[in-house]
Design an enzyme around this catalytic site. Structure first.
Site, PDB file in Angstrom:
ATOM      1  N   SER A   1     171.603 -69.034 -63.441  1.00 27.59           N
ATOM      2  CA  SER A   1     172.586 -70.094 -63.264  1.00 27.59           C
ATOM      3  C   SER A   1     172.132 -71.323 -64.019  1.00 27.59           C
ATOM      4  O   SER A   1     171.030 -71.365 -64.543  1.00 27.59           O
ATOM      5  CB  SER A   1     172.728 -70.438 -61.788  1.00 27.59           C
ATOM      6  OG  SER A   1     171.613 -71.193 -61.375  1.00 27.59           O
ATOM      7  N   LYS A   2     172.972 -72.313 -64.048  1.00 27.90           N
ATOM      8  CA  LYS A   2     172.635 -73.534 -64.764  1.00 27.90           C
ATOM      9  C   LYS A   2     171.338 -74.152 -64.263  1.00 27.90           C
ATOM     10  O   LYS A   2     170.627 -74.807 -64.979  1.00 27.90           O
ATOM     11  CB  LYS A   2     173.776 -74.537 -64.612  1.00 27.90           C
ATOM     12  CG  LYS A   2     174.941 -74.216 -65.528  1.00 27.90           C
ATOM     13  CD  LYS A   2     175.169 -75.316 -66.534  1.00 27.90           C
ATOM     14  CE  LYS A   2     176.096 -74.877 -67.655  1.00 27.90           C
ATOM     15  NZ  LYS A   2     177.442 -74.646 -67.200  1.00 27.90           N
ATOM     16  N   ARG A   3     171.062 -73.924 -63.008  1.00 31.90           N
ATOM     17  CA  ARG A   3     169.902 -74.571 -62.403  1.00 31.90           C
ATOM     18  C   ARG A   3     168.566 -74.056 -62.937  1.00 31.90           C
ATOM     19  O   ARG A   3     167.629 -74.804 -63.076  1.00 31.90           O
ATOM     20  CB  ARG A   3     169.928 -74.415 -60.890  1.00 31.90           C
ATOM     21  CG  ARG A   3     171.137 -75.037 -60.243  1.00 31.90           C
ATOM     22  CD  ARG A   3     170.943 -75.161 -58.749  1.00 31.90           C
ATOM     23  NE  ARG A   3     169.946 -76.170 -58.403  1.00 31.90           N
ATOM     24  CZ  ARG A   3     170.185 -77.474 -58.409  1.00 31.90           C
ATOM     25  NH1 ARG A   3     171.375 -77.916 -58.749  1.00 31.90           N
ATOM     26  NH2 ARG A   3     169.241 -78.322 -58.082  1.00 31.90           N
ATOM     27  N   ASN A   4     168.507 -72.767 -63.187  1.00 34.52           N
ATOM     28  CA  ASN A   4     167.220 -72.256 -63.670  1.00 34.52           C
ATOM     29  C   ASN A   4     167.331 -71.638 -65.052  1.00 34.52           C
ATOM     30  O   ASN A   4     167.541 -70.456 -65.215  1.00 34.52           O
ATOM     31  CB  ASN A   4     166.625 -71.254 -62.677  1.00 34.52           C
ATOM     32  CG  ASN A   4     167.623 -70.206 -62.273  1.00 34.52           C
ATOM     33  OD1 ASN A   4     168.339 -69.691 -63.117  1.00 34.52           O
ATOM     34  ND2 ASN A   4     167.677 -69.879 -61.014  1.00 34.52           N
TER      35      ASN A   4
END
Length: 485
Positions: A256-259
């Site tokens: 995801s964008k987070r990792n």
RNA sequence: GGCCCCGUCGUCUAGCGGCCCAGGACUCUGGCUUCUCAAGCCAGCUACGAGGGUUCGAAUCCCUUCGGGGCUACCA
């Protein structure tokens, strides 16, 4: 079984295409090419709340950029056009009507609140949650009451008792008991179709033979098969399913964008080559069997088979992507590197105006060709050759241009100014004799201040070559300037 | 919770009963080379989740267990 192979890539563009999507597209493409079949590109935009035209165009652009040319789909058309589900609404409506008429599906008037309450109750009672079949046999009274309330019914598929077993080309036989596959919605209250209806109808109508898609859709497969049955498709004509394992982020969560960045556009902007991305993604969940890892697009189409796709999820590793990208860049002809570097020079604000600048750039590229991992690193390496307002990196200045370096720079200036024939060998000889022999310095200590003074950074292309390209006049100017601080 | 999927070095993988006290690649560590950074070359670290079986023999087959993930929507 002898049907011609037709593979489809059918994303739902609710955002930029990401790494997982692209890997699926790549496998679809490679398999179609491997078998001599067709690669169909279809846009699943039935969820108009989330899909936008912008994302659809971006998806088309990304596929093109990667070189995954489709045989049928947006822009190129084909015998099953249109390939945007939003343009096929009447087809789904027709099928839904047929299912209703045949009794395979029924109108369901339950509203979201009631469904939610029912699910809650089921969870509490520890029963498998799902539609309880309340509207399967609706009474005339209830019907008139719901209608007078103005409720808009959904079309719900009747799931018979029993179970569904299907063969997954990656996982083998998979069985789902229908107790855990409740009656599902085909058409929303507003008349728009849901994914389950649209995919199944389109895969049948487009005569898709192989469905390669994410593992998240594994458990929705029995529902699709139910639609095939209602469409009276013969079991031997069902597509072969192959559910690809996930691509995970660094911390073992779904990417995801987070990792770690997931959008292909992000990699493109950072100077990754499409062929490197494809090569890396090909290896993420598939291998040719031997130890071969550097694979061209052509080889991918020759070697790719579904049998060799792994079943366990893969972690995305930026380091490996970078290594492959570096390899691919090094394997590129110089002219190609120059061509591909141009957009990055432009976005870095370095103008290459005029033949002279272009020629200089063409001479600089070979110096850094093997030192870069991404195309985006190029501007920083060569900026010193093109900037009018030359400036030394403050940190480099502080570390490398101390009082001790003044005599070195002075000696370098004298040596350079004495050169009559401006050639690489002459520059190297002059500097070595002036600094290494003349001042009895170690090469590293001698050349670092000169490098910083001339290129503005502690890391640069090879020094003598850099000086050669910079020219005598500018080199002397910079050596002088560095001494005066 | 229920259903389903998955489990080999830090990471991606090879391996489909003996060729494996497990091979390759990336990472990491050390070295060589060296005007910086790279590249290149050499060396090294590190894995079959656990426990039971089956078998002359298991990473490979079976069972259990543990761990991870997905689904459980009028999302896809």
């Amino acid at each position: 079984m002898s049907r011609p192979v037709r593979v489809r890539f059918a994303p739902s563009p609710t955002g930029d295409l990401h790494v997982g999507n692209i890997r699926t597209a790549l496998y679809d493409w490679a398999y179609a090419r491997h078998t001599g079949g067709k690669f169909v590109f279809r846009i699943e935009d039935t969820d108009r709340e989330r899909v936008t035209d912008e994302y659809i165009n971006a998806a088309i652009d990304t596929l093109k950029w990667l070189g995954l040319q489709w045989d049928e789909g947006p822009e190129v058309g084909g015998p099953s056009a249109p390939y945007l589900q939003s343009q096929r609404l009447d087809i789904y409506a027709d099928w839904a009507a047929k299912f209703l008429a045949a009794g395979d599906a029924y109108h369901c008037y339950c509203n979201p609140e009631e469904l939610e309450a029912s699910r809650e109750a089921q969870k509490k009672a520890n029963i498998a949650p799902g539609y309880d079949g309340k509207c399967r046999a609706i009474s005339a009274d209830d019907l008139t009451r719901y209608q007078s309330e103005g409720r808009k019914p959904v079309v719900r598929m009747r799931m018979p008792d029993g179970s569904t077993t299907f063969y997954d080309a990656i996982r083998g036989d998979v069985t789902f008991d229908h107790n855990f596959v409740p009656d599902f919605v085909l058409v929303r209250g507003d008349g728009s179709p849901l994914y389950t209806l649209a995919v199944a109808v389109d895969d049948v109508m487009m005569q898709i033979t192989h469905v390669l898609r994410g593992e998240d859709l594994l458990s929705s497969t029995p529902r699709q098969i139910r639609v095939y049955q209602a469409m009276a498709v013969k079991p031997e004509d069902y597509p072969i399913f192959a559910h690809l394992p996930f691509v995970m982020g660094q911390d073992n969560a779904k990417l995801s964008k987070r990792n770690g960045e997931v959008s292909i556009a992000w990699y493109r902007e950072r100077g990754f080559l499409p062929e490197a991305i494809c090569n890396y993604l090909a290896l993420l969940g598939w291998s040719p069997g031997d130890d071969k890892e550097n694979i061209s697009m052509q080889e991918m189409t020759e070697l790719f088979t579904i049998e060799r796709v792994g079943k366990n999820p893969a972690r995305f590793d930026m380091k490996k992507l970078e290594a492959i990208n570096g390899d691919k860049i090094r394997a590129l002809p110089v002219e190609e590197v120059i061509k591909r570097a141009l957009p990055f020079m432009e976005s870095a604000g370095i103008a290459l105006t005029g033949e002279q600048a272009e020629a200089l750039f063409a001479r600089a590229i070979p110096l850094i060709h093997e030192r870069i991992v991404t195309l985006a690193e190029i501007p920083d390496y060569v900026r010193f050759l093109f900037t009018e307002k030359f400036a030394i990196d403050p940190e480099a200045k502080e570390k490398a241009l101390t009082a001790d370096s003044l005599p070195i720079l002075a000696a370098a200036e004298v040596a350079i100014s004495a050169i009559t024939e401006w050639k690489l060998e002459a520059i190297e000889t002059a500097l070595r004799s002036a600094l290494i022999e003349g001042l009895a310095l170690k090469p590293k200590n001698a050349f670092t201040p000169v490098r910083v003074a001339v290129t503005g950074a502690r890391v640069s292309p090879p020094l003598f070559e850099s000086i050669e390209l910079l020219g005598k006049e500018r080199t002397l100017e910079r050596l002088k300037a560095a001494q005066t601080g």
